[in-house]
Design a protein around this motif. Structure first.
Motif, PDB file in Angstrom:
ATOM      1  N   TYR A 185      35.799  11.069  32.617  1.00 46.42           N
ATOM      2  CA  TYR A 185      36.777  11.778  31.790  1.00 46.42           C
ATOM      3  C   TYR A 185      38.033  10.941  31.576  1.00 46.42           C
ATOM      4  O   TYR A 185      38.676  11.032  30.544  1.00 46.42           O
ATOM      5  CB  TYR A 185      37.122  13.139  32.414  1.00 46.42           C
ATOM      6  N   ALA A 245      37.173   8.545  28.909  1.00 50.18           N
ATOM      7  CA  ALA A 245      37.175   9.243  27.625  1.00 50.18           C
ATOM      8  C   ALA A 245      38.587   9.564  27.159  1.00 50.18           C
ATOM      9  O   ALA A 245      38.824   9.735  25.962  1.00 50.18           O
ATOM     10  CB  ALA A 245      36.365  10.534  27.743  1.00 50.18           C
ATOM     11  N   LEU A 251      40.232  12.239  28.466  1.00 50.10           N
ATOM     12  CA  LEU A 251      40.445  13.672  28.645  1.00 50.10           C
ATOM     13  C   LEU A 251      41.164  13.970  29.961  1.00 50.10           C
ATOM     14  O   LEU A 251      41.609  15.082  30.195  1.00 50.10           O
ATOM     15  CB  LEU A 251      39.107  14.423  28.594  1.00 50.10           C
ATOM     16  N   ILE A 280      35.047   6.539  21.207  1.00 53.12           N
ATOM     17  CA  ILE A 280      34.081   6.706  22.278  1.00 53.12           C
ATOM     18  C   ILE A 280      33.235   7.925  21.949  1.00 53.12           C
ATOM     19  O   ILE A 280      33.751   8.919  21.447  1.00 53.12           O
ATOM     20  CB  ILE A 280      34.835   6.914  23.616  1.00 53.12           C
ATOM     21  N   PHE A 313      28.115  16.014  26.712  1.00 52.84           N
ATOM     22  CA  PHE A 313      28.524  16.786  27.883  1.00 52.84           C
ATOM     23  C   PHE A 313      27.328  17.477  28.517  1.00 52.84           C
ATOM     24  O   PHE A 313      26.265  17.583  27.922  1.00 52.84           O
ATOM     25  CB  PHE A 313      29.556  17.845  27.482  1.00 52.84           C
ATOM     26  N   ARG A 359      27.259  20.690  29.300  1.00 52.56           N
ATOM     27  CA  ARG A 359      27.059  21.927  28.569  1.00 52.56           C
ATOM     28  C   ARG A 359      26.863  21.600  27.097  1.00 52.56           C
ATOM     29  O   ARG A 359      27.274  20.554  26.622  1.00 52.56           O
ATOM     30  CB  ARG A 359      28.249  22.856  28.768  1.00 52.56           C
ATOM     31  N   TYR A 360      26.248  22.516  26.395  1.00 57.54           N
ATOM     32  CA  TYR A 360      25.980  22.269  24.981  1.00 57.54           C
ATOM     33  C   TYR A 360      27.275  22.423  24.210  1.00 57.54           C
ATOM     34  O   TYR A 360      27.881  23.477  24.220  1.00 57.54           O
ATOM     35  CB  TYR A 360      24.918  23.240  24.468  1.00 57.54           C
ATOM     36  N   THR A 361      27.684  21.375  23.518  1.00 52.97           N
ATOM     37  CA  THR A 361      28.991  21.408  22.873  1.00 52.97           C
ATOM     38  C   THR A 361      28.895  21.288  21.362  1.00 52.97           C
ATOM     39  O   THR A 361      29.828  20.829  20.714  1.00 52.97           O
ATOM     40  CB  THR A 361      29.892  20.284  23.399  1.00 52.97           C
ATOM     41  N   LEU A 362      27.762  21.696  20.789  1.00 53.69           N
ATOM     42  CA  LEU A 362      27.685  21.687  19.330  1.00 53.69           C
ATOM     43  C   LEU A 362      28.584  22.795  18.792  1.00 53.69           C
ATOM     44  O   LEU A 362      28.751  23.831  19.424  1.00 53.69           O
ATOM     45  CB  LEU A 362      26.242  21.914  18.881  1.00 53.69           C
ATOM     46  N   ILE A 363      29.153  22.558  17.613  1.00 56.94           N
ATOM     47  CA  ILE A 363      30.053  23.542  17.030  1.00 56.94           C
ATOM     48  C   ILE A 363      29.200  24.678  16.473  1.00 56.94           C
ATOM     49  O   ILE A 363      28.369  24.453  15.592  1.00 56.94           O
ATOM     50  CB  ILE A 363      30.904  22.871  15.930  1.00 56.94           C
ATOM     51  N   PRO A 364      29.367  25.895  17.015  1.00 53.87           N
ATOM     52  CA  PRO A 364      28.380  26.949  16.746  1.00 53.87           C
ATOM     53  C   PRO A 364      28.295  27.387  15.289  1.00 53.87           C
ATOM     54  O   PRO A 364      27.221  27.792  14.846  1.00 53.87           O
ATOM     55  CB  PRO A 364      28.837  28.110  17.640  1.00 53.87           C
ATOM     56  N   HIS A 365      29.407  27.301  14.546  1.00 55.70           N
ATOM     57  CA  HIS A 365      29.344  27.805  13.173  1.00 55.70           C
ATOM     58  C   HIS A 365      28.934  26.736  12.164  1.00 55.70           C
ATOM     59  O   HIS A 365      28.937  26.982  10.967  1.00 55.70           O
ATOM     60  CB  HIS A 365      30.660  28.477  12.780  1.00 55.70           C
ATOM     61  N   PHE A 417      30.211  15.758  11.443  1.00 57.99           N
ATOM     62  CA  PHE A 417      31.591  16.104  11.796  1.00 57.99           C
ATOM     63  C   PHE A 417      32.461  14.888  12.139  1.00 57.99           C
ATOM     64  O   PHE A 417      33.536  14.710  11.554  1.00 57.99           O
ATOM     65  CB  PHE A 417      31.592  17.134  12.930  1.00 57.99           C
ATOM     66  N   PRO A 418      32.016  14.005  13.059  1.00 58.52           N
ATOM     67  CA  PRO A 418      32.864  12.841  13.365  1.00 58.52           C
ATOM     68  C   PRO A 418      33.051  11.908  12.173  1.00 58.52           C
ATOM     69  O   PRO A 418      34.103  11.274  12.041  1.00 58.52           O
ATOM     70  CB  PRO A 418      32.126  12.139  14.506  1.00 58.52           C
ATOM     71  N   ARG A 434      25.218  13.106  17.285  1.00 59.85           N
ATOM     72  CA  ARG A 434      26.606  13.251  16.857  1.00 59.85           C
ATOM     73  C   ARG A 434      27.480  12.196  17.544  1.00 59.85           C
ATOM     74  O   ARG A 434      28.363  11.613  16.923  1.00 59.85           O
ATOM     75  CB  ARG A 434      27.118  14.655  17.192  1.00 59.85           C
TER      76      ARG A 434
END
Lengths: 356, 265
Positions: free
Chosen positions: A48, A51, A53, A78, A82, A84-90, A99-100, A147
């Protein structure tokens, strides 16, 4: 390998507790490096900080000579996947991967081309218009990987990306990650607590313990020549017996407590000899192998206390005269006539590694 | 389950009866006022001797009522927006963890909910007098936003806590600045909470009466204030009409909030 990413005396503390203490690593461009360690060993915190963060308490991170610390995380170029699943849900799969590129204001043609490449790379072309919640966990992580790679980042960071997946899916994705590493040449920093995963994927492994790096070496070295008792115990099963090396050039070993006759006259207990479970052949003391007496160099004698059948191997627990226990793994057909209580000789197949 | 409704036997009729009594107790005044607004009696007699729409005509013919309705709508909307914007800022600060004294801030923000409204109203009144905000739109909006803030904070903190911050971090690493990431990822993900917060903040302003009575003057009065003052002069069925209007609007908004929350699950 010349250093490309340099982590220099990096520390991070949260209030009283120190998560990372004085870690220095040199990582080459294009390398696949895994941070391996139990939870709370500081491996994720280090990732982190790279990254951006988390902010280091002291120390520096340099990429190609320049410090990364003043660079905001969104400008570090970079990629990160992650746990956990961090795709943007909408957004759909395609919109997530784009997106990037959209954030970087790439022109439409370039975005479209790259999107198609990425969908092909993770083999999800037919899922482009689905929403993340219509995908399985494994598929979501593949999209996250696409992504993170879409904008050709200088480095890809992965924080236990497969921890939530089941075993067979894990193997598939490990193969996929390895393939992507080979085909893109990306530098990958991978965090896991799964030693098998680390072995399977990495060029080099940094073993973390209590916020420090215990050893940073190739998987082969980590397994065969662990730098500390912790590394020996964390990576693979280890049988440690008190021992002393009597010749630095030819490290033969005298074991303590009369478990091996080795060379008489040495003081035992000055170090620890590491035997892996596959370093022995188990021989019954009362059969034709009786020639291998306790007097012979290279064998240890003991009594079987337990036998567990695991399919490809059988695990045999042997208690030595000194009371030490040794775990041995053998092919099942070699152990058909062994029973708990049997007296056995363990023939040592290779020189043990002596831990400092 | 041990206490399954279907397995309660005769006892369940007792439960049904209690439920109906409670519902009736809560709903009867509402039913009364709605029926009275259609009743023909000048003196709010129940049951009404006949049915009529003339009180509705009177309501819409009176510019005073109409102005109050408009004031309530405008004040409510502005107060809701302010309470949600500030609530969102506070919720972000508190749920993203690094803030020292976040717990104290949370308690402070919930104060207007715990404090007796009259006490709050007197305080706001004297403060507004100094600032010259009495009987002004801004005065109404700010004071209503204060009362609505605890509710928006609670709703938005809950929304943010159920949102995984790694999603925002991932968007940042994708190249979005912190605020762009929030705009593109965080806020759309908690949009149901935001809409719910707007609705609740509006509803709180919509039926706020105590502070409004202190704030009101000849220039500006909201619907509840107008109701109150009219009630003191004259017991006309038009009051029942105004009440029914307030009620209908509240019900519609609550229904929207309920539908949104259910869809969010």
């Amino acid at each position: 390998m010349t250093a490309w990413l340099s982590i220099d005396a990096l520390s991070k503390s949260f209030g009283q507790s120190i998560a990372v203490r004085d870690v220095s690593l040199e990582i080459g461009r294009g390398e696949f490096v895994t941070f391996l360690g139990p939870s709370g060993s500081g491996k994720s915190t280090l990732l982190y900080m790279i990254a951006g963060l988390e902010t280091p308490s002291t120390g520096d991170i340099r990429l190609a000579g320049d410090s990364l610390l003043p660079v905001a995380p969104n400008l570090r170029n970079i990629g990160m996947v992650f746990q956990r699943y961090t795709l943007i849900p909408h957004l759909t799969v395609a919109e997530n991967i784009a997106f990037p590129m959209k954030m970087r204001k790439w022109d439409r043609q370039r975005q479209k081309r790259r999107l198609e490449e990425m969908l092909a790379l993770v083999r999800l072309e037919e899922f482009a218009d689905r929403r993340p919640n219509a995908l399985s966990g494994g598929q979501q992580q593949r999209v996250a990987l696409a992504r993170a790679l879409a904008y050709e980042p200088e480095m890809l960071l992965m924080d236990e990306p497969l921890a939530a997946l089941d075993q067979s899916l894990k193997l598939d994705l490990q193969r996929e990650i390895r393939r992507i590493h080979d085909s893109t040449g990306a530098t990958i920093l991978y965090v896991t607590h799964d030693q098998e995963e680390a072995m399977r994927l990495s060029d080099r492994i940094a073993v973390f313990h209590n916020g420090t790096v215990e050893q940073f070496a190739t998987p082969g070295e980590i397994y065969q020549k662990p730098g500390s008792a912790f590394v020996a115990g964390f990576v693979g099963h280890s049988n440690l017996l008190p021992a002393e090396m009597f010749d630095e050039a030819h490290p033969a070993v005298a074991l303590a407590g009369g478990d091996s006759t080795g060379t008489p006259g040495l003081q035992p207990g000055k170090g620890a000899a590491l035997f892996r479970p596959e370093d022995f052949t188990v021989l019954r003391s009362d059969t034709g192998t009786a020639a291998l007496t306790a007097a012979q160099t290279g064998t240890i004698t003991g009594t079987i206390t337990d036998i567990v059948f695991l399919g490809p191997v059988v695990e045999i627990l042997v208690r030595l005269a000194s009371g030490a226990r040794i775990l041995v793994r053998q092919a099942p057909d070699l152990t058909a006539d062994l029973r708990p209580g049997d007296q056995v000789s363990l023939r040592i197949l290779r020189q043990p590694w002596i831990l400092p | 389950m041990l206490l399954d409704f279907r397995h309660l036997g005769a006892l369940r009729w007792v439960l049904v009866a209690i439920g109906l009594l409670v519902a009736g107790f809560l709903l009867l005044p509402v039913v009364f006022i709605v029926l009275l607004s259609f009743g023909s009696s000048r003196w709010l007699i129940f049951p009404p001797p006949g049915w009529t729409l003339k009180w509705y005509e009177a309501f819409f013919a009176d510019p005073g009522w109409f102005a109050a309705l408009g004031a309530s709508l405008r004040v409510g909307l502005a107060a809701a927006v302010i309470a949600v914007v500030f609530g969102l800022g506070a919720a972000l600060a508190m749920s993203r963890g690094r803030l020292r004294g976040a717990w104290w801030l949370h308690m402070l923000l919930l104060m207007p909910m715990v404090l007796p409204v009259v006490v709050l109203a007197v305080g706001i009144y004297s403060l507004a007098l100094r600032a010259g905000l009495n009987d002004t739109f801004i005065g109404f909006v700010l004071s209503h936003a204060i009362v609505a803030l605890p509710f928006t904070v609670i709703i938005l903190v809950n929304g943010l806590n159920s949102f995984d911050p790694s999603l925002e971090d991932a968007a940042v690493l994708c190249g979005a600045s912190r605020w762009r990431a929030r705009l593109h990822v965080t806020f759309p993900s908690i949009r149901l909470s935001i809409i719910t917060a707007v609705i609740f903040a509006f509803l709180i302003s919509w039926d706020e009466i105590v502070i409004s009575i202190f704030m009101a003057g000849p220039n500006l009065q909201t619907l509840p204030v107008k109701l109150w003052t009219t009630l003191r002069q004259d017991l006309t069925p038009v009051i029942a009409v105004a009440s029914t209007m307030v009620l209908a609007f509240s019900l519609i908004l609550l229904l929207i909030a309920a539908i949104l929350t259910r869809r969010g699950r």
